[in-house]
Design a protein around this motif. Structure first.
Motif, PDB file in Angstrom:
ATOM      1  N   UNK A 212       0.838  -1.114   0.025  1.00  0.00           N
ATOM      2  CA  UNK A 212       0.100  -0.055   0.033  1.00  0.00           C
ATOM      3  C   UNK A 212       0.781   1.298   0.079  1.00  0.00           C
ATOM      4  N   UNK A 213       0.313   2.474  -0.129  1.00  0.00           N
ATOM      5  CA  UNK A 213       0.949   3.697  -0.080  1.00  0.00           C
ATOM      6  C   UNK A 213       0.064   4.391   1.170  1.00  0.00           C
ATOM      7  N   UNK A 214       1.049   4.895   2.155  1.00  0.00           N
ATOM      8  CA  UNK A 214       0.528   5.397   3.279  1.00  0.00           C
ATOM      9  C   UNK A 214       0.919   6.889   3.591  1.00  0.00           C
TER      10      UNK A 214
ATOM     11  N   UNK B  10       6.024   4.661   1.748  1.00  0.00           N
ATOM     12  CA  UNK B  10       5.590   6.022   2.828  1.00  0.00           C
ATOM     13  C   UNK B  10       5.706   7.325   1.972  1.00  0.00           C
ATOM     14  N   UNK B  11       4.787   8.260   2.401  1.00  0.00           N
ATOM     15  CA  UNK B  11       5.047   9.672   2.309  1.00  0.00           C
ATOM     16  C   UNK B  11       4.991  10.241   3.689  1.00  0.00           C
ATOM     17  N   UNK B  12       6.178  10.551   4.320  1.00  0.00           N
ATOM     18  CA  UNK B  12       6.043  11.266   5.550  1.00  0.00           C
ATOM     19  C   UNK B  12       6.214  12.749   5.523  1.00  0.00           C
TER      20      UNK B  12
ATOM     21  N   UNK C   9       4.159   0.711   9.839  1.00  0.00           N
ATOM     22  CA  UNK C   9       3.362   0.289   8.402  1.00  0.00           C
ATOM     23  C   UNK C   9       4.609   0.205   7.500  1.00  0.00           C
ATOM     24  N   UNK C  10       5.816   0.589   7.426  1.00  0.00           N
ATOM     25  CA  UNK C  10       6.889   0.419   6.384  1.00  0.00           C
ATOM     26  C   UNK C  10       7.299  -1.047   6.606  1.00  0.00           C
ATOM     27  N   UNK C  11       7.593  -1.209   7.864  1.00  0.00           N
ATOM     28  CA  UNK C  11       7.902  -2.659   8.147  1.00  0.00           C
ATOM     29  C   UNK C  11       7.182  -3.779   7.667  1.00  0.00           C
ATOM     30  N   UNK C  12       5.728  -3.369   7.587  1.00  0.00           N
ATOM     31  CA  UNK C  12       4.909  -4.450   7.115  1.00  0.00           C
ATOM     32  C   UNK C  12       4.517  -4.263   5.730  1.00  0.00           C
TER      33      UNK C  12
ATOM     34  N   UNK D  17      -3.300   4.878  -0.300  1.00  0.00           N
ATOM     35  CA  UNK D  17      -4.350   3.743   0.121  1.00  0.00           C
ATOM     36  C   UNK D  17      -4.591   3.877   1.641  1.00  0.00           C
ATOM     37  N   UNK D  18      -3.966   4.559   2.446  1.00  0.00           N
ATOM     38  CA  UNK D  18      -3.774   4.842   3.960  1.00  0.00           C
ATOM     39  C   UNK D  18      -3.389   6.231   4.187  1.00  0.00           C
ATOM     40  N   UNK D  19      -4.332   6.992   4.616  1.00  0.00           N
ATOM     41  CA  UNK D  19      -3.966   8.543   5.311  1.00  0.00           C
ATOM     42  C   UNK D  19      -4.152   8.415   6.595  1.00  0.00           C
TER      43      UNK D  19
END
Length: 269
Positions: free
Chosen positions: A8-10, A34-36, A27-30, A95-97
């Motif tokens: 996913x993209x979070x 990521x967009x931090x 989430x990254x380890x899963x 996908x995740x916000x």
């Protein structure tokens, strides 16, 4: 069926330190890309607290986690739009916000300037809405997505000198209910993690080390103190719930009752 984080993209706001940083790592380890998002860059470090976007991206990269950053202040509509634009440019969607960024300005209600109230509502309500307006349509089109907002126990408490934070967090929770009412049931879930115990973030440790335990805990003691890592585990659990699990505001004790993560030992003993 549970939501798949892998691939996913979070997008995670307030990710330079504390809860947001730990959610990014979780989430990254899963397997999420990521967009931090945060305010602190390498050229303008926080005067007191550690953590910057380049440092977080580098630390994530050291673990093989794909991460990009957007330096942005959610009090700025233009900065908030840039988060959406960069995410769509890099990944084509989200996908995740995770709406984790927060703002407060404590003091007597009659003394806190109106400009600070405006900032609080930008960060806790209007900015997250703007991100949803830019990113949720793509989730709805694909029939899959998660929006998780991080609230506070202050949302249900009336305490002296905390009116701004309490009111804006309560508005965040009501905003989430409206998102669920109008958009839920189409594969996208909207939920709130209510942080209703003190969490031992870098900011909390600064107060603890400079002002003592009594001030840092508000006299509540250290027994129920939670870690940022445990908070991130709770956020991860909520994100992974099936599509129909939406419209909830859940505190730490509620999560335990729902079968969520078990709290570990106190953060400070």
């Amino acid at each position: 069926m549970s939501f798949a984080v892998d691939g996913s993209v979070a997008v995670i706001t307030g990710a330079t330190r504390g809860i947001g940083r730990q959610i990014a790592f979780r989430l990254g380890r899963a397997g999420a890309r990521l967009v931090v998002v945060g305010r602190t860059g390498s050229d303008d470090p926080d005067a007191v607290l550690p953590g910057s976007l380049p440092e977080v991206v580098a630390a994530l990269g050291d673990e093989g986690i794909e991460a990009r950053s957007v330096q942005a202040n959610l009090t700025s509509p233009d900065d908030t739009s840039r988060i959406v634009d960069r995410t769509l440019e890099w990944y084509g969607g989200c996908d995740i916000l995770v709406n984790n960024a927060g703002y407060t300005s404590n003091g007597p209600i009659i003394d806190v300037p109106a400009s600070r109230w405006e900032r609080a509502f930008r960060v806790q309500v209007v900015g997250p809405l703007q991100l949803c307006q830019g990113l949720v349509p793509g989730m709805l089109e694909r029939g899959s997505g998660r929006v998780l907002s991080v609230s506070s126990g202050s949302a249900t408490a009336i305490s002296p000198n905390l009116s701004l934070y309490s009111t804006s967090k309560q508005a965040m929770e009501r905003w989430n209910a409206s998102m669920h009412l109008e958009l839920g049931g189409r594969g996208v879930a909207f939920n709130v993690l209510r942080v209703d115990h003190i969490v031992s973030t870098e900011g909390w440790w600064h107060v603890y080390n400079t002002q003592g335990a009594e001030i840092a805990t508000g006299g509540a003691g250290l027994e129920t103190l939670k870690t940022p890592e445990y908070t991130a585990e709770c956020a991860d659990w909520m994100i992974r719930q099936p599509d129909g699990w939406s419209g909830h505001v859940v505190g730490f004790d509620d999560l335990t009752d729902l079968g969520g993560p078990e709290p570990g030992p106190p953060a400070v003993q």
